[in-house]
Design a protein around this motif. Structure first.
Motif, short mmCIF file in Angstrom:
data_model
loop_
_atom_site.label_atom_id
_atom_site.label_comp_id
_atom_site.label_asym_id
_atom_site.label_seq_id
_atom_site.Cartn_x
_atom_site.Cartn_y
_atom_site.Cartn_z
N HIS A 262 0.78 -1.17 -0.06
CA HIS A 262 -0.18 -0.13 0.17
C HIS A 262 1.06 1.13 -0.23
O HIS A 262 0.56 2.40 -0.51
CB HIS A 262 -0.93 -0.15 1.20
N PHE A 263 1.90 1.05 0.77
CA PHE A 263 3.05 2.35 0.70
C PHE A 263 4.32 1.97 0.34
O PHE A 263 5.19 2.82 0.36
CB PHE A 263 2.88 3.07 2.20
N VAL A 264 4.61 0.78 0.00
CA VAL A 264 5.93 0.32 -0.49
C VAL A 264 6.04 -0.09 -1.53
O VAL A 264 5.34 -1.25 -1.92
CB VAL A 264 6.58 -0.63 0.58
N LYS A 265 6.54 0.25 -2.68
CA LYS A 265 6.55 -0.06 -4.01
C LYS A 265 7.15 -1.52 -4.13
O LYS A 265 8.48 -1.53 -3.71
CB LYS A 265 7.23 1.00 -4.94
N GLY A 266 6.61 -2.42 -4.52
CA GLY A 266 7.47 -3.70 -4.67
C GLY A 266 7.32 -4.42 -3.26
O GLY A 266 7.68 -5.63 -3.18
N GLY A 267 6.34 -3.84 -2.40
CA GLY A 267 6.53 -4.63 -1.01
C GLY A 267 5.37 -5.94 -1.13
O GLY A 267 4.46 -5.78 -2.27
N THR A 268 5.04 -6.33 -0.30
CA THR A 268 4.31 -7.68 0.12
C THR A 268 2.78 -7.27 -0.38
O THR A 268 2.08 -6.38 0.20
CB THR A 268 4.38 -8.24 1.11
N THR A 269 2.09 -8.08 -1.41
CA THR A 269 0.80 -7.60 -1.62
C THR A 269 -0.15 -8.59 -0.66
O THR A 269 0.44 -9.46 -0.14
CB THR A 269 0.63 -8.06 -3.09
N VAL A 270 -1.44 -8.35 -0.87
CA VAL A 270 -2.33 -8.92 0.13
C VAL A 270 -2.54 -10.48 0.04
O VAL A 270 -2.63 -11.10 0.72
CB VAL A 270 -3.67 -8.11 0.22
N ARG B 17 -2.73 -7.13 -5.33
CA ARG B 17 -3.02 -5.73 -4.74
C ARG B 17 -2.68 -5.57 -3.24
O ARG B 17 -2.26 -6.13 -2.75
CB ARG B 17 -4.52 -6.05 -4.92
N GLU B 18 -2.69 -4.22 -2.97
CA GLU B 18 -2.25 -3.45 -1.70
C GLU B 18 -3.46 -3.75 -0.53
O GLU B 18 -2.94 -3.34 0.43
CB GLU B 18 -2.19 -1.96 -2.09
N ALA B 19 -4.49 -4.07 -0.88
CA ALA B 19 -5.36 -4.30 0.36
C ALA B 19 -6.59 -5.19 -0.14
O ALA B 19 -6.94 -5.24 -1.26
CB ALA B 19 -5.95 -2.80 0.47
N SER B 20 -7.37 -5.43 0.75
CA SER B 20 -8.85 -6.27 0.35
C SER B 20 -9.53 -6.26 1.63
O SER B 20 -9.11 -6.25 2.84
CB SER B 20 -8.51 -7.50 -0.04
N PRO B 21 -10.89 -6.58 1.34
CA PRO B 21 -11.54 -6.73 2.70
C PRO B 21 -11.09 -8.09 3.42
O PRO B 21 -10.69 -8.77 2.86
CB PRO B 21 -13.01 -7.23 2.07
N ALA B 22 -11.52 -7.78 4.80
CA ALA B 22 -10.78 -9.01 5.52
C ALA B 22 -11.65 -9.50 6.75
O ALA B 22 -11.43 -8.71 7.62
CB ALA B 22 -9.49 -8.58 6.13
N PRO B 23 -12.67 -10.17 6.62
CA PRO B 23 -13.32 -10.65 7.66
C PRO B 23 -12.57 -11.25 9.09
O PRO B 23 -11.34 -11.65 8.67
CB PRO B 23 -14.27 -11.97 7.24
N ALA B 24 -12.96 -10.65 9.99
CA ALA B 24 -12.05 -11.05 11.47
C ALA B 24 -12.93 -11.17 12.44
O ALA B 24 -14.00 -10.60 12.74
CB ALA B 24 -11.07 -9.88 11.43
N ILE B 25 -12.64 -12.14 13.36
CA ILE B 25 -13.07 -12.60 14.60
C ILE B 25 -12.05 -12.53 15.59
O ILE B 25 -10.82 -12.82 15.35
CB ILE B 25 -14.04 -13.86 14.51
N LEU B 26 -12.40 -12.42 16.79
CA LEU B 26 -11.83 -12.67 18.14
C LEU B 26 -12.23 -13.91 18.92
O LEU B 26 -13.32 -14.18 19.18
CB LEU B 26 -11.70 -11.59 19.08
#
Length: 211
Positions: free
Chosen positions: A56-64, A198-207
Motif C-alpha cells: 500500500h505504501f511500499v513499491k514492490g512490497g508484499t501484496t495482500v 493488490r495492496e488491500a482487500s476486505p478482511a473478515p475478522a473475529i476474536l
C-alpha cells in the motif's frame, strides 16, 4: 452468550467510506419463474473491515495475497485506549500494556463514535508516528484500529504511520468494530480476500478466547 467477537462492519451503499462508497445491482431476483437472487457489487479494496498490505505504501512490497497467514491468525491483545483524544503515542501503548504482544488491536472511542457514523468524523483517533515506530521496534506484525484509517487526523498528507508500518511489514487492519471487545488477550482469525497483486482487500475478522 457467544465467546466469538465479530470485528467486521456491514457493507452497504451508505456506509462510512474513504472515497467512493460501494454500489450494487441485482442481476437476478426471485420471481415465479426464477428461484434465486444474484447481486453484483462494485467496491474498493479498502471497503469495510479491510487489511492494508505493505505494498500500500511500499513499491514492490508484499501484496495482500502474499501475506503470511501467521501474521493475521494467532494470539492477539486488545488495548483499551478510549481515553486517547486524537493520537495514540508510544507512551500510550506502553501504559496500556502492549509489551510482549505481536498482534495488537486498538480499542478507542471510535468504536462508539466515529465508526458508527455514515460520514467522515473530523476528530477520530489514530496511531501517531511515535506509536508506529514503537510497533516496528518491538516486532509487532499486526495492528488493528476501529476506524477507516490507522493514520491520526493530523497526518493524512504524508501518512507517516502507514509508511513506518508498511516498511516494517506490519499488517494493518482498519474498520475493526471493537465495541464488544474488552481489553485483554484473545485468539485472532483474520482472513483477507486474496486479491492477487493488490495492496488491500476486505478482511473478515473475529476474536476467539485466548488459547
Amino acid at each position: 452468550m457467544s465467546d466469538i467477537i465479530d470485528l467486521s462492519i456491514p457493507v452497504h451503499p451508505e456506509m462510512l467510506h474513504w472515497g467512493r462508497r460501494p454500489t450494487y445491482e441485482m442481476v437476478e431476483e426471485i420471481t415465479e419463474t426464477n428461484p434465486s437472487e444474484v447481486s453484483r457489487w462494485l467496491i474498493g479494496a479498502h471497503t469495510g473491515t479491510h487489511v492494508d498490505a505493505p505494498s500500500h505504501f511500499v513499491k514492490g512490497g508484499t501484496t495482500v495475497d502474499a501475506l503470511p497467514i501467521e501474521r493475521t491468525v494467532g494470539p492477539a491483545r486488545v488495548l483499551d485506549l478510549r481515553h486517547v483524544e486524537r493520537e495514540i503515542t508510544a507512551q500510550d501503548l506502553e501504559a496500556a500494556g502492549a509489551q510482549g504482544a505481536t498482534r495488537l488491536l486498538f480499542k478507542t472511542r471510535n468504536s462508539t463514535d466515529a465508526l458508527t457514523r455514515n460520514e467522515k468524523s473530523p476528530n477520530w483517533v489514530g496511531l501517531g508516528p511515535t506509536g508506529a515506530k514503537w510497533l516496528a521496534d518491538h516486532g509487532v506484525v499486526f495492528a488493528a484500529i476501529d476506524y477507516m484509517t490507522m493514520e491520526a487526523p493530523d497526518h493524512t498528507t504524508l501518512w507517516p504511520t502507514h509508511v513506518i508500518l508498511c516498511n516494517a511489514g506490519t499488517v494493518i487492519l482498519e474498520n475493526a468494530n471493537l465495541a464488544s471487545a474488552e481489553a485483554g488477550d484473545y485468539y485472532l482469525v483474520c482472513q483477507p480476500i486474496p486479491f492477487e497483486g493488490r495492496e488491500a482487500s476486505p478482511a473478515p475478522a473475529i476474536l476467539l478466547p485466548a488459547r
